[in-house]
Structure formats: structure tokens, C-alpha cells
Design a protein around this motif. Structure first.
Motif, PDB file in Angstrom:
ATOM      1  N   LEU A 140       0.859  -1.178   0.000  1.00 49.59           N
ATOM      2  CA  LEU A 140       0.000   0.000   0.000  1.00 49.59           C
ATOM      3  C   LEU A 140       0.896   1.229   0.000  1.00 49.59           C
ATOM      4  O   LEU A 140       1.757   1.382   0.872  1.00 49.59           O
ATOM      5  CB  LEU A 140      -0.902   0.002   1.232  1.00 49.59           C
ATOM      6  CG  LEU A 140      -2.088   0.981   1.214  1.00 49.59           C
ATOM      7  CD1 LEU A 140      -3.106   0.556   0.184  1.00 49.59           C
ATOM      8  CD2 LEU A 140      -2.743   1.058   2.583  1.00 49.59           C
ATOM      9  N   VAL A 142       0.798   5.193   0.306  1.00 48.34           N
ATOM     10  CA  VAL A 142      -0.050   6.304   0.732  1.00 48.34           C
ATOM     11  C   VAL A 142       0.716   7.602   0.504  1.00 48.34           C
ATOM     12  O   VAL A 142       1.762   7.829   1.097  1.00 48.34           O
ATOM     13  CB  VAL A 142      -0.453   6.180   2.212  1.00 48.34           C
ATOM     14  CG1 VAL A 142      -1.377   7.319   2.603  1.00 48.34           C
ATOM     15  CG2 VAL A 142      -1.133   4.839   2.470  1.00 48.34           C
ATOM     16  N   VAL A 151      -4.195   6.769  -2.348  1.00 43.85           N
ATOM     17  CA  VAL A 151      -3.895   5.428  -1.853  1.00 43.85           C
ATOM     18  C   VAL A 151      -3.793   4.499  -3.060  1.00 43.85           C
ATOM     19  O   VAL A 151      -4.743   4.374  -3.836  1.00 43.85           O
ATOM     20  CB  VAL A 151      -4.982   4.936  -0.885  1.00 43.85           C
ATOM     21  CG1 VAL A 151      -4.618   3.574  -0.323  1.00 43.85           C
ATOM     22  CG2 VAL A 151      -5.170   5.936   0.246  1.00 43.85           C
ATOM     23  N   LEU A 198     -12.048   7.355   5.214  1.00 46.28           N
ATOM     24  CA  LEU A 198     -11.290   6.114   5.177  1.00 46.28           C
ATOM     25  C   LEU A 198     -12.202   4.901   5.310  1.00 46.28           C
ATOM     26  O   LEU A 198     -11.945   3.858   4.700  1.00 46.28           O
ATOM     27  CB  LEU A 198     -10.227   6.104   6.272  1.00 46.28           C
ATOM     28  CG  LEU A 198      -9.072   7.089   6.105  1.00 46.28           C
ATOM     29  CD1 LEU A 198      -7.998   6.848   7.165  1.00 46.28           C
ATOM     30  CD2 LEU A 198      -8.454   6.993   4.718  1.00 46.28           C
ATOM     31  N   HIS A 202     -12.546   1.718   2.574  1.00 44.02           N
ATOM     32  CA  HIS A 202     -12.483   0.286   2.848  1.00 44.02           C
ATOM     33  C   HIS A 202     -13.547  -0.486   2.063  1.00 44.02           C
ATOM     34  O   HIS A 202     -13.362  -1.667   1.757  1.00 44.02           O
ATOM     35  CB  HIS A 202     -12.655   0.017   4.344  1.00 44.02           C
ATOM     36  CG  HIS A 202     -11.541   0.577   5.179  1.00 44.02           C
ATOM     37  ND1 HIS A 202     -10.282   0.809   4.670  1.00 44.02           N
ATOM     38  CD2 HIS A 202     -11.492   0.955   6.485  1.00 44.02           C
ATOM     39  CE1 HIS A 202      -9.506   1.299   5.617  1.00 44.02           C
ATOM     40  NE2 HIS A 202     -10.211   1.415   6.724  1.00 44.02           N
ATOM     41  N   GLU A 205     -11.833  -0.566  -1.642  1.00 45.30           N
ATOM     42  CA  GLU A 205     -10.505  -1.131  -1.891  1.00 45.30           C
ATOM     43  C   GLU A 205     -10.606  -2.620  -2.237  1.00 45.30           C
ATOM     44  O   GLU A 205     -11.547  -3.306  -1.845  1.00 45.30           O
ATOM     45  CB  GLU A 205      -9.607  -0.905  -0.673  1.00 45.30           C
ATOM     46  CG  GLU A 205     -10.119  -1.485   0.624  1.00 45.30           C
ATOM     47  CD  GLU A 205      -9.577  -2.874   0.889  1.00 45.30           C
ATOM     48  OE1 GLU A 205      -8.531  -3.225   0.317  1.00 45.30           O
ATOM     49  OE2 GLU A 205     -10.208  -3.609   1.662  1.00 45.30           O
ATOM     50  N   TYR A 211      -1.426  -7.505   2.966  1.00 41.25           N
ATOM     51  CA  TYR A 211      -0.432  -6.431   2.900  1.00 41.25           C
ATOM     52  C   TYR A 211       0.820  -6.793   3.692  1.00 41.25           C
ATOM     53  O   TYR A 211       0.761  -7.212   4.840  1.00 41.25           O
ATOM     54  CB  TYR A 211      -1.036  -5.124   3.431  1.00 41.25           C
ATOM     55  CG  TYR A 211      -2.093  -4.550   2.521  1.00 41.25           C
ATOM     56  CD1 TYR A 211      -1.739  -3.938   1.330  1.00 41.25           C
ATOM     57  CD2 TYR A 211      -3.441  -4.654   2.839  1.00 41.25           C
ATOM     58  CE1 TYR A 211      -2.713  -3.418   0.477  1.00 41.25           C
ATOM     59  CE2 TYR A 211      -4.423  -4.147   2.001  1.00 41.25           C
ATOM     60  CZ  TYR A 211      -4.052  -3.530   0.817  1.00 41.25           C
ATOM     61  OH  TYR A 211      -5.010  -3.031  -0.023  1.00 41.25           O
ATOM     62  N   LEU A 214       3.986  -1.059   3.707  1.00 46.27           N
ATOM     63  CA  LEU A 214       3.300   0.230   3.723  1.00 46.27           C
ATOM     64  C   LEU A 214       4.347   1.306   3.436  1.00 46.27           C
ATOM     65  O   LEU A 214       5.304   1.470   4.195  1.00 46.27           O
ATOM     66  CB  LEU A 214       2.635   0.477   5.078  1.00 46.27           C
ATOM     67  CG  LEU A 214       1.982   1.858   5.281  1.00 46.27           C
ATOM     68  CD1 LEU A 214       0.865   2.088   4.262  1.00 46.27           C
ATOM     69  CD2 LEU A 214       1.446   2.001   6.706  1.00 46.27           C
ATOM     70  N   LYS A 281      -3.951   5.339  10.902  1.00 45.18           N
ATOM     71  CA  LYS A 281      -5.136   4.636  10.391  1.00 45.18           C
ATOM     72  C   LYS A 281      -4.717   3.531   9.424  1.00 45.18           C
ATOM     73  O   LYS A 281      -5.258   2.420   9.446  1.00 45.18           O
ATOM     74  CB  LYS A 281      -6.059   5.621   9.680  1.00 45.18           C
ATOM     75  CG  LYS A 281      -6.755   6.618  10.597  1.00 45.18           C
ATOM     76  CD  LYS A 281      -7.828   5.938  11.431  1.00 45.18           C
ATOM     77  CE  LYS A 281      -8.575   6.939  12.290  1.00 45.18           C
ATOM     78  NZ  LYS A 281      -9.584   6.286  13.151  1.00 45.18           N
ATOM     79  N   PHE A 282      -3.732   3.825   8.574  1.00 44.11           N
ATOM     80  CA  PHE A 282      -3.339   2.841   7.565  1.00 44.11           C
ATOM     81  C   PHE A 282      -2.440   1.747   8.148  1.00 44.11           C
ATOM     82  O   PHE A 282      -2.436   0.629   7.630  1.00 44.11           O
ATOM     83  CB  PHE A 282      -2.669   3.534   6.375  1.00 44.11           C
ATOM     84  CG  PHE A 282      -3.664   4.128   5.424  1.00 44.11           C
ATOM     85  CD1 PHE A 282      -4.398   3.315   4.579  1.00 44.11           C
ATOM     86  CD2 PHE A 282      -3.883   5.493   5.396  1.00 44.11           C
ATOM     87  CE1 PHE A 282      -5.339   3.857   3.715  1.00 44.11           C
ATOM     88  CE2 PHE A 282      -4.819   6.048   4.530  1.00 44.11           C
ATOM     89  CZ  PHE A 282      -5.550   5.223   3.678  1.00 44.11           C
ATOM     90  N   PHE A 285      -5.007  -0.547   9.472  1.00 42.00           N
ATOM     91  CA  PHE A 285      -5.754  -1.196   8.385  1.00 42.00           C
ATOM     92  C   PHE A 285      -4.940  -2.322   7.749  1.00 42.00           C
ATOM     93  O   PHE A 285      -5.449  -3.420   7.507  1.00 42.00           O
ATOM     94  CB  PHE A 285      -6.133  -0.148   7.341  1.00 42.00           C
ATOM     95  CG  PHE A 285      -6.584  -0.727   6.031  1.00 42.00           C
ATOM     96  CD1 PHE A 285      -7.722  -1.504   5.951  1.00 42.00           C
ATOM     97  CD2 PHE A 285      -5.870  -0.484   4.865  1.00 42.00           C
ATOM     98  CE1 PHE A 285      -8.135  -2.045   4.741  1.00 42.00           C
ATOM     99  CE2 PHE A 285      -6.272  -1.002   3.663  1.00 42.00           C
ATOM    100  CZ  PHE A 285      -7.409  -1.794   3.596  1.00 42.00           C
ATOM    101  N   THR A 286      -3.665  -2.060   7.480  1.00 43.67           N
ATOM    102  CA  THR A 286      -2.837  -3.059   6.802  1.00 43.67           C
ATOM    103  C   THR A 286      -2.297  -4.112   7.761  1.00 43.67           C
ATOM    104  O   THR A 286      -2.013  -5.242   7.359  1.00 43.67           O
ATOM    105  CB  THR A 286      -1.644  -2.391   6.098  1.00 43.67           C
ATOM    106  OG1 THR A 286      -0.877  -1.656   7.060  1.00 43.67           O
ATOM    107  CG2 THR A 286      -2.113  -1.444   5.007  1.00 43.67           C
TER     108      THR A 286
END
Length: 514
Positions: A140, A142, A151, A198, A202, A205, A211, A214, A281-282, A285-286
Motif C-alpha cells: 500500500l 499512501v 492510496v 477512510l 475500505h 478497496e 499487505y 506500507l 489509520k493505515f 488497516f494493513t
């Protein structure tokens, strides 16, 4: 030894104006000679009021006049100057650009978001060692700008998906500034605001990607690296624990403290927390264990692109492959007939290659034909009736990272004209440059031939060879099935080719077994 040439890239960003001067040698990555940065939050005006105020514009002009003096000092004749979202979204963009040109003699080109992000990817892939190895696994990327974030997802070394969100660090700060004094928990308020977009991302995506990496880009990354004890100008890898400590440090410190005690410029200090919230946040998420923070700027991307086009530099990562991969994933999302689309794509490129002396188009325009061939039927997902118009609308509403706005227009109109009425009296078409209209006509003529060869969507034709014979374009085909429908369709769809090139397309059947 040949004298190395100098080239300059100027980025009139939303929060900072930057000029990067580099030496260019044939076949080599540009080597930076000097980088000049001036903090000026042009985007503050645009994101709040919708236009750039005269005082900010005058300050911008003063900075650019200083850059012009540097160009003269270095005796640089070749440069490229670009602007991003602060100008892209400003209602007075044309007036502002004219004032800049009149006062500094600089021609500023306003990049689309897709172009801007493509240059960031180009810079990252060229400046970051082993980039192509990283994207073999779920990655990912960003890109946190002042006005928005982009993203981008890679997996199995393929470009999968990209989405833009208006969540840039400067935009967030300015939009929520009125609430800062009223909110008991301003950090929580920012998190809530960021989460709303965000959470929707989701839903969009791609699913099923595990993942492993990052990568985070952005103007504030240099200062975050500095706070974490790393060289701001080098690649940094932050472990999850290191990032948590950095995040807590930002929560515990006022921007003024960062500015006074940690030597962070005041205008950047206020943007670090919004950027860190997005990163946090990412990471959640990942689920990755570390964050890669490379040094790659828009100026880097422009310099590398110039070296690629003019000095024989060949980047390891191919952005054209990203464009095609993106088109394939868009087509799959709209559930196109893959076998038909693959056939049309293959034959369109074959006809393009074999008729080059007629159309005289270049390799970049070949890429646009390929994109149009992949996407030409995606409108059927919306409505089978007038699906070519639906395909046009989908392409125009979709960001294709790596294509300019002009190139996206060409792809969209080519897909629209693959069937039905050719050309249009709509202003969005008639206002196009005459040269672009001619390119669209030529690409459409080629796409119509390829589509006609599979009118029944059954891939009846197994082999095709192309020959130009005086006033005829002979398509010699091998088929074991009845191709009467394809013969009829070619008569209809081949008319545009005949009008453009003076050659009548005809099918010659080399073998048919019923």
C-alpha cells in the motif's frame, strides 16, 4: 567527456514552493545539484475560500522571481514548472497563472491529480531501491499531500487500484480550525473526520490482498523522520513501536514546542499530527509491522521523466504497465466479456502496428488505443443500450494514474466511437484541439475494425494477417466457423477507416471449415 546538462523542476505546491536543479547524463538517474524550498501555504486560501488571494499570489510571485534568478545564475534554459491542487481547485486559476507569467516569465502547468501521483510513483520507484521486489507482495502506497491523499495498491508486481481522498494535512487543518477552540478533544475530532472517508475507502478497496509493505510519501515525512531521529533526506524504516512513540510525542507536544525545541518550521509543525493520524489509520488497516518512508518528491518525478524522455534513462519500473494494469482492473470491476476484450485488444494493436505508415501515430498513442480497447465495453455493466456512451462516461469519471487529462479524453472518446455514430457535436468534443480530434478519429477507426472482427463475441477468427494493397486493407483470416456477421460488420465499421486513409478494409478468408 561530454558536458553534463542541467535541468530544473519547479513545484508550486499547496504548502511549499520547491525548485530542484539536477545534472543529467545520458542513460543515468538525475543527480541533484541544489534544492531550494520556500514555505508558502497557497492552499490555505483555496481550501477555505475557493480562490487564491492577491497577497498570497504576490508572495508566490516573489518566490518564483527568486527562482528565475537562480535559473539565470546556473544558466539553465530547460525547466518545467508545475502547480498542484491549490491552483487546480482555485476559481481564479487562469488569472493567477497569467499574473505569474507576466511577472516572472514562468509558464506554470497545472497537473491533474492523476499526473501528479504518477510522478510521485515514478520518483518512488526510481529513488527507492528494490521497489519492484517490494510490490511482488501486497503493498500500500499512501501519498499524503497538503490537499488530498492518494492510496495506491500493488500486488504480484501489478498496479491494482488507486483512490484519491480530500484528506490532505493542510486541508484538514484549515477545514477544522474553527472547531479547535470549541472541541475538548481536537485530536479525536480530527480522527473522526478522517475516519469518515477512510471507512468508505475500505468499501472500495480490493479484497483478498495480504499487505506486507506500507510506503508513505508526503511533504511532512522529512520532519517526521527528523523527530524520529532519522536523516530527513534518506530512506527510513519505522517499526510499529517507533511510530507509536512518534505519535505519542506529537500528541504531547504543541506545534509551538516542536518549532522552538525541535527546529520544525512553524507552518509544518501544525501539519504533523494530521499526517500522523492518517498514517496510524493505515498501519492499523494493513496490519504491517513497519512503515517505509522514502525520499521522493514531485520534483524528483519531473526530473526523472525528463531524463527518460530526453536523455535515455530507463526506469526499472514501467508506468505504462501501471496504466494497462489499472485499465484491466477497472474492466474486471465492470464485468466485461474478458475473452472478447482480449481479442479486440490484441487485434487493435496488430492493426496499429501493421498500418503505421498510414496513421503515423506514435508509441504513446498506441498505449491509448490499448487502454480504449480494454475499456470499450465497460458501459454494458450500466446499460446495454448505447453502452458506448456509458463507457465514455465511466472513463471520464475514472482517474487513470499515468495519463494526463488530455490523454484520458482521447481514450474516452475512442471508446465511445468504437461503435455507433462517429464524432459528436457536443462541446466537450468540439472544444478539443483539432490535432486530438484527428488522433481520436484514427484510433477509433482501428478499434472499430478490431471490434468488427469479433461481432458475435465468439472469437471465430483464430489468425489474422494484415496487408496494404494499393487502395485496400486486406485482413487475411483463418476461421473454422461462419463469419458472415463479421463480414457485414466490417463493411459498416470500416467506413471510417476508408474515409481517413483511403483504403477499403476487406476480409480475405484463408481457410473455413464449417
Amino acid at each position: 567527456m561530454a558536458r553534463k546538462k542541467l535541468f530544473a523542476a519547479i513545484d508550486v505546491g499547496s504548502h511549499e514552493i520547491q525548485m530542484q536543479i539536477a545534472e543529467l547524463s545520458k542513460g543515468e538517474l538525475p543527480q541533484t545539484v541544489e534544492t531550494i524550498r520556500r514555505t508558502l501555504p497557497v492552499g490555505t486560501d483555496t481550501y477555505v475560500s475557493g480562490k487564491i488571494s492577491q497577497p498570497v499570489l504576490e508572495a508566490c510571485i516573489a518566490v518564483l522571481q527568486g527562482f528565475v534568478e537562480q535559473l539565470r545564475t546556473y544558466r539553465i534554459g530547460a525547466y518545467r514548472a508545475v502547480a498542484t491542487s491549490a491552483f487546480r481547485e482555485a476559481s481564479n486559476r487562469a488569472f493567477a497563472l497569467d499574473q505569474i507569467n507576466r511577472s516572472s516569465d514562468l509558464d506554470i502547468e497545472v497537473l491533474s491529480n492523476a499526473e501528479e501521483r504518477a510522478y510521485h510513483i515514478l520518483a518512488t520507484s526510481a529513488r527507492m531501491e528494490h521497489f519492484n521486489e517490494l510490490i511482488r507482495q501486497g503493498t500500500l502506497l499512501v501519498d499524503i499531500g497538503a490537499g488530498s491523499i492518494q492510496v495506491t495498491v500493488y500486488d504480484k508486481q501489478q498496479f491494482i487500484f488507486s483512490q484519491n481522498m480530500l484528506l490532505g494535512s493542510l486541508r484538514i487543518r484549515e477545514l477544522l480550525s474553527d472547531l479547535e477552540r470549541r472541541a475538548g478533544d481536537f485530536t479525536g475530532l480530527m480522527e473522526e473526520y478522517i475516519s469518515s472517508d477512510l471507512d468508505y475507502y475500505h468499501l472500495l478497496e480490493p479484497k483478498g490482498i495480504l499487505y506486507k509493505n506500507l510506503i508513505v510519501l508526503g511533504g511532512e515525512m522529512a520532519y517526521l523522520k527528523k523527530l524520529a531521529g532519522y536523516d530527513p533526506e534518506a530512506l527510513a524504516v519505522l517499526s510499529g513501536k517507533q511510530f507509536d512513540q512518534l505519535y505519542q510525542q506529537l500528541l504531547d507536544s504543541r506545534p509551538l514546542d516542536l518549532s522552538l525545541n525541535r527546529d520544525i518550521p512553524a507552518e509544518h509543525a501544525t501539519l504533523l499530527l494530521p499526517a500522523a493520524i492518517i498514517m496510524r489509520k493505515f498501519t492499523r488497516f494493513t496490519g504491517v509491522n513497519s512503515i517505509l518512508l522514502p525520499t521522493a518528491t514531485l520534483c524528483d518525478g519531473i526530473l526523472i521523466d525528463f531524463a527518460r524522455k530526453k536523455h535515455g534513462f530507463v526506469p526499472e519500473h514501467d508506468l505504462n504497465s501501471d496504466v494497462i494494469s489499472a485499465c484491466r482492473n477497472i474492466a474486471k470491476r465492470f464485468r466485461i466479456d474478458l475473452r472478447h476484450t482480449d481479442f479486440v485488444e490484441k487485434q487493435a494493436l496488430l492493426i496499429f502496428d501493421e498500418t503505421s505508415r498510414l496513421h503515423r501515430l506514435n508509441s504513446r498513442q498506441r498505449l491509448l488505443l490499448q487502454a480504449a480497447a480494454i475499456l470499450h465495453d465497460c458501459g454494458k455493466y450500466v446499460n446495454m443500450s448505447k453502452h458506448n456512451i456509458r463507457s465514455y462516461n465511466i472513463i471520464m469519471a475514472t482517474e487513470l494514474i499515468g495519463l494526463s487529462r488530455r490523454e484520458r479524453d482521447i481514450v474516452a472518446w475512442t471508446a465511445r466511437f468504437h461503435t455507433g455514430k462517429t464524432f459528436s457535436d457536443e462541446s466537450s468534443y468540439t472544444d478539443l484541439d483539432a490535432a486530438d480530434q484527428l488522433v481520436i478519429a484514427k484510433l477509433s477507426a482501428l478499434l472499430r475494425l478490431a471490434d468488427a472482427l469479433d461481432t458475435a463475441h465468439q472469437q471465430k477468427i483464430s489468425e489474422i494477417s494484415v496487408q496494404i494493397d494499393e487502395s485496400e486493407l486486406i485482413l487475411s483470416v483463418v476461421s473454422r466457423q461462419e463469419v458472415t456477421l463479421e463480414l457485414w460488420s466490417l463493411e459498416k465499421k470500416g467506413e471510417l477507416f476508408r474515409e481517413l486513409f483511403g483504403c477499403q478494409p476487406k476480409i480475405k478468408i484463408r481457410r473455413m471449415t464449417l
